[in-house]
Design a protein around this motif. Structure first.
Motif, PDB file in Angstrom:
ATOM      1  N   ILE A 112       6.932   4.139  13.770  1.00  0.00           N
ATOM      2  CA  ILE A 112       6.616   2.832  12.760  1.00  0.00           C
ATOM      3  C   ILE A 112       5.777   1.865  14.134  1.00  0.00           C
ATOM      4  N   GLY A 113       6.402   1.716  15.220  1.00  0.00           N
ATOM      5  CA  GLY A 113       5.843   1.019  16.280  1.00  0.00           C
ATOM      6  C   GLY A 113       4.322   1.514  16.683  1.00  0.00           C
ATOM      7  N   GLN A 114       4.142   2.649  16.914  1.00  0.00           N
ATOM      8  CA  GLN A 114       2.869   3.202  17.023  1.00  0.00           C
ATOM      9  C   GLN A 114       1.904   3.372  15.936  1.00  0.00           C
ATOM     10  N   LEU A 115       2.253   3.266  14.656  1.00  0.00           N
ATOM     11  CA  LEU A 115       1.488   2.947  13.460  1.00  0.00           C
ATOM     12  C   LEU A 115       1.036   1.824  13.340  1.00  0.00           C
ATOM     13  N   THR A 116       1.979   0.721  13.930  1.00  0.00           N
ATOM     14  CA  THR A 116       1.596  -0.831  13.871  1.00  0.00           C
ATOM     15  C   THR A 116       0.617  -0.913  14.721  1.00  0.00           C
ATOM     16  N   GLU A 117       0.623  -0.286  15.915  1.00  0.00           N
ATOM     17  CA  GLU A 117      -0.173  -0.679  16.879  1.00  0.00           C
ATOM     18  C   GLU A 117      -1.664  -0.219  16.673  1.00  0.00           C
ATOM     19  N   ARG A 118      -1.666   1.173  15.893  1.00  0.00           N
ATOM     20  CA  ARG A 118      -2.840   1.846  15.511  1.00  0.00           C
ATOM     21  C   ARG A 118      -3.354   0.792  14.168  1.00  0.00           C
ATOM     22  N   ALA A 119      -2.723   0.351  13.475  1.00  0.00           N
ATOM     23  CA  ALA A 119      -3.187  -0.396  12.314  1.00  0.00           C
ATOM     24  C   ALA A 119      -3.839  -1.636  13.009  1.00  0.00           C
ATOM     25  N   ALA A 120      -3.255  -2.273  13.974  1.00  0.00           N
ATOM     26  CA  ALA A 120      -3.762  -3.482  14.609  1.00  0.00           C
ATOM     27  C   ALA A 120      -5.276  -3.212  15.355  1.00  0.00           C
ATOM     28  N   PHE A 121      -5.213  -1.999  15.826  1.00  0.00           N
ATOM     29  CA  PHE A 121      -6.610  -1.461  16.641  1.00  0.00           C
ATOM     30  C   PHE A 121      -7.523  -1.397  15.494  1.00  0.00           C
ATOM     31  N   ALA A 122      -7.295  -0.857  14.314  1.00  0.00           N
ATOM     32  CA  ALA A 122      -8.121  -0.573  13.243  1.00  0.00           C
ATOM     33  C   ALA A 122      -8.463  -1.893  12.724  1.00  0.00           C
ATOM     34  N   LYS A 123      -7.667  -2.749  12.624  1.00  0.00           N
ATOM     35  CA  LYS A 123      -7.987  -4.073  12.070  1.00  0.00           C
ATOM     36  C   LYS A 123      -8.844  -4.652  13.205  1.00  0.00           C
ATOM     37  N   ALA A 124      -9.048  -4.639  14.266  1.00  0.00           N
ATOM     38  CA  ALA A 124      -9.669  -5.189  15.188  1.00  0.00           C
ATOM     39  C   ALA A 124     -11.195  -4.677  15.231  1.00  0.00           C
ATOM     40  N   LYS A 125     -11.212  -3.350  15.067  1.00  0.00           N
ATOM     41  CA  LYS A 125     -12.525  -2.713  14.827  1.00  0.00           C
ATOM     42  C   LYS A 125     -13.218  -3.003  13.584  1.00  0.00           C
ATOM     43  N   GLU A 165     -12.421   2.847   9.929  1.00  0.00           N
ATOM     44  CA  GLU A 165     -11.396   1.993  10.368  1.00  0.00           C
ATOM     45  C   GLU A 165     -10.518   1.393   9.329  1.00  0.00           C
ATOM     46  N   GLN A 166     -10.993   1.058   8.032  1.00  0.00           N
ATOM     47  CA  GLN A 166     -10.638   0.592   6.731  1.00  0.00           C
ATOM     48  C   GLN A 166      -9.673   1.746   6.238  1.00  0.00           C
ATOM     49  N   GLY A 167     -10.068   2.927   6.295  1.00  0.00           N
ATOM     50  CA  GLY A 167      -9.338   4.086   5.942  1.00  0.00           C
ATOM     51  C   GLY A 167      -7.979   4.398   6.878  1.00  0.00           C
ATOM     52  N   ASN A 168      -8.215   4.117   8.411  1.00  0.00           N
ATOM     53  CA  ASN A 168      -7.188   4.409   9.244  1.00  0.00           C
ATOM     54  C   ASN A 168      -5.947   3.094   8.991  1.00  0.00           C
ATOM     55  N   HIS A 169      -6.538   2.026   8.898  1.00  0.00           N
ATOM     56  CA  HIS A 169      -5.659   0.676   8.579  1.00  0.00           C
ATOM     57  C   HIS A 169      -4.850   0.831   7.167  1.00  0.00           C
ATOM     58  N   ASP A 170      -5.540   1.295   6.412  1.00  0.00           N
ATOM     59  CA  ASP A 170      -4.842   1.430   5.149  1.00  0.00           C
ATOM     60  C   ASP A 170      -3.889   2.496   5.110  1.00  0.00           C
ATOM     61  N   TRP A 171      -4.339   3.585   5.637  1.00  0.00           N
ATOM     62  CA  TRP A 171      -3.269   4.708   5.690  1.00  0.00           C
ATOM     63  C   TRP A 171      -1.944   4.257   6.736  1.00  0.00           C
ATOM     64  N   CYS A 172      -2.253   3.633   8.025  1.00  0.00           N
ATOM     65  CA  CYS A 172      -1.098   3.225   8.539  1.00  0.00           C
ATOM     66  C   CYS A 172      -0.237   2.388   7.743  1.00  0.00           C
ATOM     67  N   GLN A 173      -0.793   1.266   7.325  1.00  0.00           N
ATOM     68  CA  GLN A 173      -0.044   0.228   6.413  1.00  0.00           C
ATOM     69  C   GLN A 173       0.713   1.257   5.409  1.00  0.00           C
ATOM     70  N   ARG A 174       0.326   2.092   4.786  1.00  0.00           N
ATOM     71  CA  ARG A 174       1.039   2.707   3.697  1.00  0.00           C
ATOM     72  C   ARG A 174       2.359   3.626   4.175  1.00  0.00           C
ATOM     73  N   THR A 175       1.901   4.229   5.265  1.00  0.00           N
ATOM     74  CA  THR A 175       2.885   5.111   5.996  1.00  0.00           C
ATOM     75  C   THR A 175       3.916   4.456   6.559  1.00  0.00           C
ATOM     76  N   ILE A 176       3.738   3.289   7.249  1.00  0.00           N
ATOM     77  CA  ILE A 176       4.728   2.292   7.577  1.00  0.00           C
ATOM     78  C   ILE A 176       5.554   1.901   6.536  1.00  0.00           C
ATOM     79  N   ALA A 177       5.157   1.472   5.277  1.00  0.00           N
ATOM     80  CA  ALA A 177       5.762   1.024   4.100  1.00  0.00           C
ATOM     81  C   ALA A 177       6.824   2.062   3.829  1.00  0.00           C
ATOM     82  N   VAL A 178       6.187   3.400   3.739  1.00  0.00           N
ATOM     83  CA  VAL A 178       6.836   4.578   3.190  1.00  0.00           C
ATOM     84  C   VAL A 178       8.119   4.820   4.036  1.00  0.00           C
ATOM     85  N   LEU A 179       7.781   4.802   5.387  1.00  0.00           N
ATOM     86  CA  LEU A 179       8.963   5.114   6.619  1.00  0.00           C
ATOM     87  C   LEU A 179      10.055   4.180   6.451  1.00  0.00           C
ATOM     88  N   ARG A 180       9.526   2.890   6.297  1.00  0.00           N
ATOM     89  CA  ARG A 180      10.436   1.798   6.180  1.00  0.00           C
ATOM     90  C   ARG A 180      11.588   1.730   4.875  1.00  0.00           C
TER      91      ARG A 180
END
Length: 189
Positions: A112-125, A165-180
């Motif tokens: 979840i931490g790594q997905l959060t980092e990836r989502a932040a990277f995607a948001k910056a892009k 990057e929007q797809g990456n961000h959305d996928w990370c956010q959804r995956t984080i939610a599912v895992l949590r």
């Protein structure tokens, strides 16, 4: 696609130094082709040796001299030939996806931490691409720019980078939610 074609495409609009080319890759080309600066410098040397680009030295008073590169007619013909070859589909190779594949068998807190980092990277892009697109089209609407803009290739590739990057961000956010949610339903322990 070879790095050579990405470099040739990046040099189409203006004469660039190796340093400027590396910056151009970071801002635009990197959304479809990644290269380290040392790879770019080596490729510039090969392209010049093969006559696909021409370099000229610019003397600078307060800094070291620099070389500027531009695409030659031979380089343009090479790029034209490249555009006639079959485009192969892309494949995703991403270590984060391998980790998610194993999510049912591991403690997901680190994931979840790594997905959060990836989502932040995607948001910056995403933010960077939005600024680049605005800069390219100026005061025009996107539709007007796409119909009448002088050069739309970089704009269209930037749109693809934005969608990626929007797809990456959305996928990370959804995956984080599912895992949590699953962590809450099935506490570790």
């Amino acid at each position: 696609m070879a790095l050579r074609h990405a470099v040739l495409a990046a040099l189409l609009d203006e004469e660039l130094s190796g340093y400027q080319l590396a910056k151009a890759f970071d801002l635009g080309v990197a959304n479809f082709w990644h290269a380290q600066p040392q790879q770019l410098y080596a490729e510039l040397t090969r392209l010049e040796k093969n006559g696909l680009i021409a370099g000229r030295e610019v003397v600078q008073d307060t800094r070291p001299n620099k070389r500027l590169f531009t695409v030659t007619e031979v380089g343009l013909a090479e790029l034209e030939h490249f555009t006639t070859t079959e485009a192969k589909p892309t494949f995703v190779r991403d270590d984060l996806l391998v980790k998610v594949q194993a999510a049912d068998h591991i403690d997901t807190a680190t994931l979840i931490g790594q997905l959060t980092e990836r989502a932040a990277f995607a948001k910056a892009k995403i933010d960077l691409f939005a600024k680049l697109l605005q800069s390219m089209r100026g005061e025009r609407t996107e539709e007007d720019f796409l119909r009448h803009g002088e050069r739309i290739g970089p704009y269209l590739t930037c749109l693809r980078g934005l969608a990626f990057e929007q797809g990456n961000h959305d996928w990370c956010q959804r995956t984080i939610a599912v895992l949590r949610e699953r962590q809450g339903a099935h506490p570790q322990g």
